[in-house]
Write a protein that holds these residues in place. Structure first.
Motif, mmCIF file in Angstrom:
data_model
loop_
_atom_site.group_PDB
_atom_site.id
_atom_site.type_symbol
_atom_site.label_atom_id
_atom_site.label_comp_id
_atom_site.label_asym_id
_atom_site.label_seq_id
_atom_site.Cartn_x
_atom_site.Cartn_y
_atom_site.Cartn_z
ATOM 1 N N LYS A 49 0.923 -1.079 0.139
ATOM 2 C CA LYS A 49 0.022 -0.101 -0.099
ATOM 3 C C LYS A 49 1.024 1.354 -0.004
ATOM 4 C CE LYS A 49 -3.408 2.472 2.553
ATOM 5 N NZ LYS A 49 -4.322 2.484 3.842
ATOM 6 N N HIS A 65 -6.826 7.144 -4.133
ATOM 7 C CA HIS A 65 -7.685 6.401 -2.991
ATOM 8 C C HIS A 65 -7.228 4.788 -3.400
ATOM 9 C CE1 HIS A 65 -10.788 5.385 -0.654
ATOM 10 N NE2 HIS A 65 -11.176 4.546 -1.100
ATOM 11 N N TRP A 66 -6.627 4.503 -2.245
ATOM 12 C CA TRP A 66 -6.341 2.995 -2.209
ATOM 13 C C TRP A 66 -7.159 2.261 -1.578
ATOM 14 C CZ3 TRP A 66 -5.097 -1.062 0.844
ATOM 15 C CH2 TRP A 66 -4.297 -2.045 0.507
ATOM 16 N N ARG A 67 -7.573 0.904 -2.283
ATOM 17 C CA ARG A 67 -8.660 0.107 -1.615
ATOM 18 C C ARG A 67 -8.060 -1.421 -1.719
ATOM 19 N NH1 ARG A 67 -14.835 -0.833 -3.259
ATOM 20 N NH2 ARG A 67 -15.257 -2.367 -1.548
ATOM 21 N N ARG A 68 -8.215 -2.027 -0.796
ATOM 22 C CA ARG A 68 -7.755 -3.521 -0.744
ATOM 23 C C ARG A 68 -8.998 -4.436 -1.193
ATOM 24 N NH1 ARG A 68 -3.407 -5.934 2.471
ATOM 25 N NH2 ARG A 68 -3.288 -8.158 1.843
ATOM 26 N N HIS A 69 -9.015 -5.465 -1.996
ATOM 27 C CA HIS A 69 -10.032 -6.351 -2.473
ATOM 28 C C HIS A 69 -9.474 -7.727 -2.070
ATOM 29 C CE1 HIS A 69 -11.962 -3.005 -4.502
ATOM 30 N NE2 HIS A 69 -10.857 -2.796 -5.058
ATOM 31 N N PHE A 74 -5.563 -4.923 -4.943
ATOM 32 C CA PHE A 74 -5.879 -3.698 -4.559
ATOM 33 C C PHE A 74 -6.443 -2.809 -6.037
ATOM 34 C CE2 PHE A 74 -1.397 -2.866 -5.822
ATOM 35 C CZ PHE A 74 -1.558 -1.476 -6.361
ATOM 36 N N THR A 75 -7.209 -1.604 -5.808
ATOM 37 C CA THR A 75 -7.210 -0.500 -6.741
ATOM 38 C C THR A 75 -6.691 0.665 -6.206
ATOM 39 O OG1 THR A 75 -9.728 -0.303 -5.823
ATOM 40 C CG2 THR A 75 -9.074 -1.713 -8.179
#
Length: 88
Positions: A49, A65-69, A74-75
């Motif tokens: 991240k 904006h970092w987002r874990r899936h 991640f996106t």
């Protein structure tokens, strides 16, 4: 990438972490040897991240904006600010 977009971008990639690597090793045991090796090498070469957000800052992406899936993806999204007036 940012220069080629009008509205923003979505960066979808693998997450590098110990948890991801260990889970992948367990889950990939039934895969053929080459596929298992490729999966492990891909996670080892992935981004954390902090690295993804640092790269976004260094190249000047606006509003990252970092987002874990799930456990391993991640996106990172970046939306460009509107430049006054309607866009064509």
């Amino acid at each position: 990438m940012d220069r080629l977009t009008r509205c923003g971008l979505i960066w979808n990639d693998l997450v590098r972490s110990r948890l991801t690597a260990e889970a992948l090793r367990l889950l990939s045991m039934s895969l053929p040897r080459m596929a298992r090796h490729d999966a492990i090498v891909s996670v080892e070469a992935a981004f954390t991240k902090r690295e993804a957000l640092d790269m976004a800052a260094r190249v000047g992406l606006p509003n990252p904006h970092w987002r874990r899936h799930l456990l391993y993806r991640f996106t990172l999204t970046s939306v460009k600010p509107e430049r006054g007036g309607a866009q064509a």
